[in-house]
Write a protein that holds these residues in place. Structure first.
Motif, short mmCIF file in Angstrom:
data_model
loop_
_atom_site.label_atom_id
_atom_site.label_comp_id
_atom_site.label_asym_id
_atom_site.label_seq_id
_atom_site.Cartn_x
_atom_site.Cartn_y
_atom_site.Cartn_z
N ALA A 144 46.48 116.71 110.17
CA ALA A 144 47.28 115.51 110.43
C ALA A 144 46.38 114.31 110.37
N GLY A 145 46.79 113.32 109.57
CA GLY A 145 46.00 112.09 109.50
C GLY A 145 46.15 111.39 108.18
N ALA A 146 45.69 110.15 108.14
CA ALA A 146 45.66 109.30 106.93
C ALA A 146 47.07 108.94 106.44
N LYS A 147 47.08 108.20 105.34
CA LYS A 147 48.36 107.68 104.82
C LYS A 147 49.07 108.74 103.96
N ASP A 160 50.95 113.16 107.38
CA ASP A 160 50.19 111.92 107.51
C ASP A 160 49.99 111.58 108.99
N GLY A 161 49.19 110.56 109.23
CA GLY A 161 48.80 110.26 110.61
C GLY A 161 49.57 109.10 111.22
N TYR A 162 50.69 108.75 110.62
CA TYR A 162 51.44 107.60 111.16
C TYR A 162 52.74 108.06 111.83
N PHE A 163 52.61 109.07 112.68
CA PHE A 163 53.79 109.61 113.39
C PHE A 163 53.99 108.84 114.69
N LEU A 173 42.13 116.64 112.60
CA LEU A 173 42.85 115.40 112.86
C LEU A 173 42.05 114.22 112.34
N ALA A 174 42.67 113.44 111.47
CA ALA A 174 41.98 112.26 110.92
C ALA A 174 42.83 111.02 111.23
N LEU A 175 42.84 110.67 112.50
CA LEU A 175 43.69 109.56 112.97
C LEU A 175 42.85 108.34 113.32
N GLY A 176 41.53 108.45 113.18
CA GLY A 176 40.62 107.40 113.66
C GLY A 176 40.38 107.56 115.15
N SER A 177 39.33 106.88 115.62
CA SER A 177 39.00 106.91 117.06
C SER A 177 39.56 105.65 117.71
N PRO A 178 40.03 105.69 118.93
CA PRO A 178 40.00 106.82 119.87
C PRO A 178 41.19 107.76 119.78
N LYS A 179 42.14 107.43 118.87
CA LYS A 179 43.41 108.16 118.83
C LYS A 179 43.21 109.69 118.70
N GLN A 180 42.34 110.07 117.75
CA GLN A 180 42.21 111.50 117.47
C GLN A 180 41.62 112.26 118.67
N GLY A 229 38.04 111.04 111.57
CA GLY A 229 38.00 109.66 111.06
C GLY A 229 38.58 109.54 109.66
N GLY A 230 37.81 108.96 108.76
CA GLY A 230 38.30 108.71 107.41
C GLY A 230 38.05 109.86 106.42
N SER A 231 37.81 111.07 106.92
CA SER A 231 37.42 112.17 106.02
C SER A 231 38.50 112.59 105.02
N PHE A 232 39.78 112.46 105.40
CA PHE A 232 40.83 112.85 104.44
C PHE A 232 40.82 111.88 103.26
N ASP A 233 40.54 110.59 103.57
CA ASP A 233 40.49 109.59 102.49
C ASP A 233 39.39 109.96 101.50
N VAL A 234 38.27 110.45 102.03
CA VAL A 234 37.14 110.78 101.15
C VAL A 234 37.41 112.07 100.38
N SER A 291 35.78 94.11 105.16
CA SER A 291 36.53 93.96 106.42
C SER A 291 35.92 94.82 107.54
N ARG A 292 34.98 95.70 107.17
CA ARG A 292 34.34 96.53 108.20
C ARG A 292 33.25 95.78 108.95
N LEU A 293 32.98 94.54 108.57
CA LEU A 293 31.85 93.82 109.17
C LEU A 293 31.87 93.82 110.71
N PRO A 294 33.02 93.47 111.33
CA PRO A 294 33.01 93.47 112.81
C PRO A 294 32.64 94.84 113.38
N ARG A 295 33.05 95.91 112.66
CA ARG A 295 32.72 97.25 113.15
C ARG A 295 31.23 97.52 113.02
N ILE A 296 30.65 97.10 111.90
CA ILE A 296 29.22 97.33 111.68
C ILE A 296 28.39 96.54 112.70
N1 UDP Z 1 44.88 106.58 110.69
C1 UDP Z 1 45.98 107.38 110.96
N2 UDP Z 1 46.87 106.97 111.90
C2 UDP Z 1 46.73 105.80 112.58
C3 UDP Z 1 45.58 105.00 112.31
C4 UDP Z 1 44.67 105.42 111.35
O1 UDP Z 1 46.13 108.43 110.38
O2 UDP Z 1 47.59 105.49 113.39
C5 UDP Z 1 43.91 107.05 109.69
C6 UDP Z 1 43.56 106.07 108.58
O3 UDP Z 1 44.56 106.10 107.57
C7 UDP Z 1 42.22 106.61 108.12
C8 UDP Z 1 41.62 107.17 109.42
O4 UDP Z 1 42.70 107.29 110.34
O5 UDP Z 1 42.44 107.68 107.24
C9 UDP Z 1 40.56 106.27 110.06
O6 UDP Z 1 39.60 105.98 109.18
P1 UDP Z 1 38.34 105.10 109.55
O7 UDP Z 1 37.71 104.72 108.26
O8 UDP Z 1 38.71 104.03 110.51
O9 UDP Z 1 37.46 106.15 110.33
P2 UDP Z 1 35.88 106.35 110.41
O10 UDP Z 1 35.55 107.34 109.36
O11 UDP Z 1 35.27 105.00 110.25
O12 UDP Z 1 35.74 106.89 111.81
#
Ligand code: UDP
Length: 240
Positions: free
Chosen positions: A111-114, A139-142, A162-169, A188-193, A221-226
């Motif tokens: 579960a996760g990602a778009k 997907d992770g937008y439930f 679970l790839a929902l991002g932190s802290p959600k996951q 995190g973003g592993s499903f995207d990769v 847009s990741r600048l604030p995170r970095i």
């Molecule tokens: N995501 C999700 N549900 C949400 C918010 C985010 O599934 O409600 C997914 C988002 O699509 C992405 C992942 O969570 O696939 C977060 O990726 P990010 O790059 O932030 O994670 P990182 O690898 O930096 O921890």
């Protein structure tokens, strides 16, 4: 935590201090035994967030294994003169467990990602990890966590990714891990990769500890995170 793994504590988070192969063997044995296992993969951003949020900190402390995911954690360990052997990323654990799980016909829930990422991920799993039995993939937008938890409970997978991002996951895992024995990991973003929608940095950048810069150049847009990384390292120095 009587697994005899060495751990190194930085700002109240205990990271495993081992090599990838050894860690993988431990996880595989636990999956085979259907032991309830929570892996949190923690980078400086997550560690900093945990430091500011006691509730999230206690969730991370509840994990059976916290892996040092990010060169900033390795750097922090050097600052406190307790070096950590190896960075262990969620993405590398994910790929290794999928390969092993495919060979050993393990079942997994994803579960996760778009939605478009999930569509691509399904194709990659079918092609590259044909032995994995997919007990559910969405997907992770439930809206309702309980619906997802019920699906996991009903299908009883060996592994929950679970790839929902932190802290959600991690919050999800903390709340529901006891409905199913086996592996639970936040990715995190592993499903995207893995699906090919985001590129991980080429090995050269990773080897030179510049993965964070590569990601920043790709996604400004990741600048604030970095920018959290120097703040985190400052806190670590102060804690010495
Ligand atoms: N995501 C999700 N549900 C949400 C918010 C985010 O599934 O409600 C997914 C988002 O699509 C992405 C992942 O969570 O696939 C977060 O990726 P990010 O790059 O932030 O994670 P990182 O690898 O930096 O921890």
């Amino acid at each position: 935590m009587n697994d005899k793994l060495k751990r190194t504590t930085i700002l109240n988070i205990s990271y495993i201090n081992t090599n990838f192969t050894h860690f993988l063997k431990i996880i595989q044995a636990r999956i085979n035994n259907r032991e309830n296992t929570f892996i949190a993969t923690v980078n400086p951003e997550i560690a900093y967030y945990a430091h500011q949020n006691p509730k999230y900190q206690s969730i991370i402390n509840d994990a059976d294994f916290v892996t040092p995911d990010g060169i900033g954690i390795i750097k922090a360990a050097q600052i406190i003169h307790q070096p950590i052997q190896s960075r262990i990323t969620g993405f590398d654990v994910f790929k290794a467990i999928l390969a092993w799980g495919s060979q050993n016909h393990k079942s997994a829930y994803f579960a996760g990602a778009k939605p478009n990422v999930i569509a691509d991920l399904k194709a990659v799993l079918k092609d590259e990890y044909p032995g994995i039995k997919i007990s559910g993939i969405r997907d992770g937008y439930f809206q309702d966590n309980q619906v997802v938890a019920d699906e996991i409970n009903a299908t009883h997978p060996d592994m929950v990714f679970l790839a929902l991002g932190s802290p959600k996951q991690e919050e999800f895992i903390h709340q529901y891990r006891h409905i199913n024995n086996g592996l639970w990991i936040g990715l995190g973003g592993s499903f995207d990769v893995l699906s090919g929608n985001t590129q991980r940095a080429p090995q050269f950048w990773i080897n030179h500890h510049l993965e964070w810069l590569y990601r920043l150049l790709k996604e400004p847009s990741r600048l604030p995170r970095i920018m959290v990384i120097p703040k985190y390292l400052k806190l670590v120095r102060k804690s010495k």
